[in-house]
Design a protein around this motif. Structure first.
Motif, PDB file in Angstrom:
ATOM      1  N   LEU A   5       0.916  -1.166   0.023  1.00 47.61           N
ATOM      2  CA  LEU A   5       0.072   0.126  -0.086  1.00 47.61           C
ATOM      3  C   LEU A   5       0.864   1.371  -0.027  1.00 47.61           C
ATOM      4  N   ALA A   8       1.775   1.718  -3.624  1.00 47.60           N
ATOM      5  CA  ALA A   8       0.592   2.105  -4.362  1.00 47.60           C
ATOM      6  C   ALA A   8       0.534   3.658  -4.116  1.00 47.60           C
ATOM      7  N   ARG A  12       0.597   6.248  -7.273  1.00 45.98           N
ATOM      8  CA  ARG A  12      -0.359   7.273  -7.343  1.00 45.98           C
ATOM      9  C   ARG A  12      -0.258   8.601  -7.467  1.00 45.98           C
ATOM     10  N   SER A  39      -6.891   5.907  -8.032  1.00 42.34           N
ATOM     11  CA  SER A  39      -6.720   5.029  -6.808  1.00 42.34           C
ATOM     12  C   SER A  39      -7.258   3.743  -6.851  1.00 42.34           C
ATOM     13  N   GLU A  40      -8.397   3.553  -7.210  1.00 47.79           N
ATOM     14  CA  GLU A  40      -9.124   2.549  -7.268  1.00 47.79           C
ATOM     15  C   GLU A  40      -8.379   1.271  -7.895  1.00 47.79           C
ATOM     16  N   ASN A  43      -5.158   0.585  -6.280  1.00 60.40           N
ATOM     17  CA  ASN A  43      -5.073  -0.166  -4.994  1.00 60.40           C
ATOM     18  C   ASN A  43      -5.737  -1.685  -5.052  1.00 60.40           C
ATOM     19  N   LEU A  47      -4.239  -5.072  -3.631  1.00 59.92           N
ATOM     20  CA  LEU A  47      -4.997  -5.993  -2.613  1.00 59.92           C
ATOM     21  C   LEU A  47      -5.373  -7.267  -3.241  1.00 59.92           C
ATOM     22  N   HIS A  96     -14.968  -2.378   0.906  1.00 59.54           N
ATOM     23  CA  HIS A  96     -14.418  -2.686  -0.280  1.00 59.54           C
ATOM     24  C   HIS A  96     -15.367  -3.217  -1.204  1.00 59.54           C
TER      25      HIS A  96
END
Length: 157
Positions: A5, A8, A12, A39-40, A43, A47, A96
């Motif tokens: 993260l 990420a 970003r 971002s979506e 991530n 994830l 989520h």
């Protein structure tokens, strides 16, 4: 980017700083959409795969395209389109599972390109100057004088 993260977030930030430096003719609202959607998809790669990913952005003069290629051929789950549960909808209480719904709603277009031989997929979206859910702009009004028109004075009251 590494599958963390922290990476990420740094990826970003660098991606969005680079896009901002391009000085694209996108309204602030659309740049906010690009930020949210980037971002979506970034991530989601971290994830859901836990593997490194490549993030890129391009501008073709009309739309900005952001793409994330990861080392998985597993397709993103589209709410309401799952083979496991065709009636599945994102739960309002969940934190989520709404990412692809946002991508679907806020991008001009999006998609997934899979390369089974390489074992990769690329999730991408495109955003142009106008939000796809905005009402269309009114057609321009063009007033052309008609030289043969008869003019009748309107009396003042």
């Amino acid at each position: 980017m590494a599958p963390t993260l922290e990476d990420a977030a740094e990826t970003r930030r660098r991606l969005l700083d680079g896009i901002a430096r391009w000085g694209l003719p996108l309204p602030q609202e659309r740049m906010q959409d690009v930020r949210l959607l980037a971002s979506e998809v970034i991530n989601n790669a971290v994830l859901h795969t836990g593997k490194p990913a490549i993030v890129s952005a391009t501008w073709d003069g009309a739309v900005v395209r952001v793409a994330v290629t990861d080392e998985s051929i597993q397709q993103p789950v589209v709410p309401g389109h799952s083979d496991e549960d065709p009636d599945a909808h994102p739960d309002e209480e969940r934190t989520h599972g709404r990412g692809i719904s946002l991508v679907m709603a806020l991008s001009d277009t999006w998609g997934v390109d899979t390369d089974e031989d390489a074992g990769t997929k690329t999730v991408w979206f495109e955003c142009g100057p106008w939000h796809p859910l905005s009402p269309p702009l009114p057609a321009p009004v063009i007033a052309v004088p008609n030289p043969t028109a008869r003019r009748t004075p309107i009396p003042h009251s």
